[in-house]
Design an enzyme around this catalytic site. Sequence first.
Site, PDB file in Angstrom:
ATOM      1  NE  ARG A  51      49.231  35.452  28.304  1.00 48.64           N
ATOM      2  CZ  ARG A  51      48.349  35.940  27.662  1.00 48.64           C
ATOM      3  NH1 ARG A  51      49.392  36.558  26.919  1.00 48.64           N
ATOM      4  NH2 ARG A  51      47.484  36.276  27.933  1.00 48.64           N
ATOM      5  CG  ASP A  53      46.766  34.008  35.963  1.00 49.01           C
ATOM      6  OD1 ASP A  53      46.497  33.984  34.836  1.00 49.01           O
ATOM      7  OD2 ASP A  53      45.856  32.793  36.640  1.00 49.01           O
ATOM      8  NE  ARG A 204      46.890  30.685  42.075  1.00 51.76           N
ATOM      9  CZ  ARG A 204      45.590  32.127  41.705  1.00 51.76           C
ATOM     10  NH1 ARG A 204      45.935  32.857  40.149  1.00 51.76           N
ATOM     11  NH2 ARG A 204      44.481  31.721  41.841  1.00 51.76           N
TER      12      ARG A 204
END
Lengths: 257, 257
Positions: A51, A53, A204
């Site tokens: 999923r 972002d 990230r």
Amino acid sequence: MSGTIVLTLSYDGSGFAGFARQPGLQTVQGRVESALETVFRRPVETTGAGRTDAGVHALGQVMSFSANGNEPEPSALLRSLNALVGGGIVVTGVRLAAAGFSARHSAVAREYRYHLVPGPVPPLFSARHAWWVKATLDVGAMREAAKHLIGEHDFRTFCVTASAEGQRTVRRIERIDITPEVIMGEHTLVVRVVGNAFLHSMVRVIVGSLIEVGRGKRPPGWMAESLRSRDRAAAGQTAPPHGLVLWHVTYPDECWL
Amino acid sequence: MSGTIVLTLSYDGSGFAGFARQPGLQTVQGRVESALETVFRRPVETTGAGRTDAGVHALGQVMSFSANGNEPEPSALLRSLNALVGGGIVVTGVRLAAAGFSARHSAVAREYRYHLVPGPVPPLFSARHAWWVKATLDVGAMREAAKHLIGEHDFRTFCVTASAEGQRTVRRIERIDITPEVIMGEHTLVVRVVGNAFLHSMVRVIVGSLIEVGRGKRPPGWMAESLRSRDRAAAGQTAPPHGLVLWHVTYPDECWL
């Protein structure tokens, strides 16, 4: 018994509110499901491997859905979907798997790549998919820091979801490679992270922390302390989404029909 | 005596009506000259190494202008220009050359690269700088055809300017390499053309002709016939601008101060 249809797709995350379907928003899953509905003349519910972002790209995202007894010829489905799915998404492959296959649960490894352009000159051709870091980075120190994350650990430090309480936050990272690459003539630093699965924004936050070390603000050993703390505040900033690409998802060979 | 300031720059040609200054149009030269005027507080007239067409990109375009006795510190000028020049253009280098240097006339070689993505699946990350050719290409035949163009020839066949009459149309091509490259995970065919100088759209007509051979519509020897005919109608189509990049311009080492 009906099999499963499996799509591989690339997308430029810039124009999407993320991968996962959300009512009223432009999402990758929403656009692909709408194209599938046109082809199959019924609503099609898909499962995605990751999923991603808003703003995050994919080279090899994987989606699966039940064939419901209707298994079209893969190359014809590929052409139809690419004609229907619209700008920013390209379906690169169509395969068939046994019933019970899930793009999410059958995956055994996921590879993300984060593209950095260090130095005083911003990227041009890579501007949409690389983070410009206006600094010289100590790649040796970044590699040293990354070693502390290899293996199975509780990665709660590197998860941005506030309420990770009660969630299982143990993941296994197989490798982190940090490699200079010249892409379209531009000097890029590629951080390649391979693991079994990832927490929300985990890559990230890892990249944002590696940058602290690369800039010399923290020593490599700080990464081990951050990991042990199980506290998001102990890690670096979350690197921006546009540098990240879901690169490849691996499944056991025996999945494919 | 005052020297010459030399800029190297990259740009995404998509948003520009070409390199060369044209009143009332967004051009690369116009935008750079306007940034220079702000820095130097006087109008600055520049010379470019290659007048790329609308939509054509550059990695290593070169521009020169007279310092007029005012030679700023190169890294400071680089930062100022990048802050002023706006989106789609990046100044990658500033150097000093002797008076009399011209980005155009002092150049001894120019390298262009044309990016092709062959096959049924369109490019995603390369969509802005690669031409999608919906076919399988015979790279061996394309290489065979390209050999006929190496050396000094009258390239009038490969020039799109109608009135090439009276113009000198002899140019020297040093090499043409056709190489598969994986760029951001996408399978690309890169046509690299190095020569002393090029006629208007010459690389694009060469690539369009090589594609005819790659698709099997023409034998490699047709390229030699086209060249000899000195007739634009004897060559293939003009490949679209967005696949082309002015990659590098070479000057004699002794130019630099």
